[in-house]
Structures are given as C-alpha cells and as structure tokens.
Design a protein around this motif. Structure first.
Motif, PDB file in Angstrom:
ATOM      1  N   UNK A 261     136.320  46.978  24.440  1.00 30.14           N
ATOM      2  CA  UNK A 261     136.769  47.238  25.809  1.00 30.14           C
ATOM      3  C   UNK A 261     138.271  47.488  25.857  1.00 30.14           C
ATOM      4  N   UNK A 262     139.018  46.782  25.051  1.00 32.77           N
ATOM      5  CA  UNK A 262     140.457  46.939  25.049  1.00 32.77           C
ATOM      6  C   UNK A 262     140.886  48.258  24.402  1.00 32.77           C
ATOM      7  N   UNK A 263     140.047  48.828  23.552  1.00 33.51           N
ATOM      8  CA  UNK A 263     140.385  50.061  22.855  1.00 33.51           C
ATOM      9  C   UNK A 263     139.933  51.308  23.602  1.00 33.51           C
ATOM     10  N   UNK A 264     139.167  51.141  24.668  1.00 32.88           N
ATOM     11  CA  UNK A 264     138.598  52.270  25.396  1.00 32.88           C
ATOM     12  C   UNK A 264     139.275  52.395  26.753  1.00 32.88           C
TER      13      UNK A 264
ATOM     14  N   UNK B 100     131.994  59.648  30.281  1.00 33.99           N
ATOM     15  CA  UNK B 100     130.617  59.135  30.252  1.00 33.99           C
ATOM     16  C   UNK B 100     130.241  58.543  28.893  1.00 33.99           C
ATOM     17  N   UNK B 101     130.700  59.157  27.806  1.00 35.10           N
ATOM     18  CA  UNK B 101     130.365  58.650  26.473  1.00 35.10           C
ATOM     19  C   UNK B 101     130.888  57.234  26.258  1.00 35.10           C
ATOM     20  N   UNK B 102     132.082  56.968  26.736  1.00 33.07           N
ATOM     21  CA  UNK B 102     132.650  55.624  26.607  1.00 33.07           C
ATOM     22  C   UNK B 102     131.878  54.618  27.449  1.00 33.07           C
ATOM     23  N   UNK B 103     131.514  55.026  28.659  1.00 30.30           N
ATOM     24  CA  UNK B 103     130.730  54.144  29.525  1.00 30.30           C
ATOM     25  C   UNK B 103     129.366  53.862  28.903  1.00 30.30           C
ATOM     26  N   UNK B 104     128.750  54.872  28.321  1.00 31.32           N
ATOM     27  CA  UNK B 104     127.447  54.699  27.672  1.00 31.32           C
ATOM     28  C   UNK B 104     127.558  53.746  26.485  1.00 31.32           C
ATOM     29  N   UNK B 105     128.615  53.898  25.699  1.00 30.73           N
ATOM     30  CA  UNK B 105     128.837  52.994  24.562  1.00 30.73           C
ATOM     31  C   UNK B 105     128.956  51.544  25.053  1.00 30.73           C
ATOM     32  N   UNK B 106     129.755  51.320  26.093  1.00 28.58           N
ATOM     33  CA  UNK B 106     129.923  49.954  26.606  1.00 28.58           C
ATOM     34  C   UNK B 106     128.625  49.421  27.195  1.00 28.58           C
ATOM     35  N   UNK B 107     127.849  50.277  27.823  1.00 30.12           N
ATOM     36  CA  UNK B 107     126.543  49.874  28.351  1.00 30.12           C
ATOM     37  C   UNK B 107     125.624  49.423  27.211  1.00 30.12           C
ATOM     38  N   UNK B 108     125.586  50.190  26.143  1.00 29.06           N
ATOM     39  CA  UNK B 108     124.750  49.838  24.986  1.00 29.06           C
ATOM     40  C   UNK B 108     125.240  48.550  24.331  1.00 29.06           C
ATOM     41  N   UNK B 109     126.544  48.393  24.239  1.00 31.14           N
ATOM     42  CA  UNK B 109     127.115  47.182  23.653  1.00 31.14           C
ATOM     43  C   UNK B 109     126.754  45.960  24.496  1.00 31.14           C
ATOM     44  N   UNK B 110     126.867  46.079  25.805  1.00 32.17           N
ATOM     45  CA  UNK B 110     126.506  44.967  26.692  1.00 32.17           C
ATOM     46  C   UNK B 110     125.036  44.603  26.505  1.00 32.17           C
ATOM     47  N   UNK B 111     124.175  45.610  26.390  1.00 34.66           N
ATOM     48  CA  UNK B 111     122.756  45.352  26.165  1.00 34.66           C
ATOM     49  C   UNK B 111     122.511  44.655  24.836  1.00 34.66           C
ATOM     50  N   UNK B 112     123.203  45.094  23.800  1.00 29.65           N
ATOM     51  CA  UNK B 112     123.051  44.486  22.478  1.00 29.65           C
ATOM     52  C   UNK B 112     123.522  43.032  22.480  1.00 29.65           C
ATOM     53  N   UNK B 113     124.476  42.732  23.344  1.00 27.75           N
ATOM     54  CA  UNK B 113     125.001  41.366  23.449  1.00 27.75           C
ATOM     55  C   UNK B 113     124.233  40.550  24.480  1.00 27.75           C
TER      56      UNK B 113
END
Length: 45
Positions: free
Chosen positions: A3-6, A11-24
């Motif tokens: 999150x601090x690096x983005x 949309x690609x960054x938001x999608x990455x964070x969405x996937x990361x939140x799901x994985x966590x």
C-alpha cells in the motif's frame, strides 16, 4: 508495504490491492480501515 508503494491511481493497482486484501482474508471494512490509518484513499466505497 504494498500500500505504501502504490499511488492507487489506476485500475490495475486497485485490482492488485483488492486481490491482496482477499488473500489476507480482509473484508472491505478492514481494508478501508488500513487505508484510512495510512492516510491513503479508500479502496472500497
């Protein structure tokens, strides 16, 4: 760290964070709370 690096400015960054939140196993409220504490835009409306 991700999150601090983005800048969350596309949309690609938001999608990455969405996937990361799901994985966590974070729900939308928890993810937005983390964003709030770090002073960055909320991921979910």
């Amino acid at each position: 760290m991700s999150l601090m690096a983005i800048d969350l400015d596309n949309r690609n960054e938001a999608q990455y964070l969405h996937q990361l939140a799901g994985a966590m196993d974070l729900d939308q409220r928890q993810a937005n709370n983390i964003h709030s504490r770090l002073g960055v835009p909320a991921l979910y409306s």
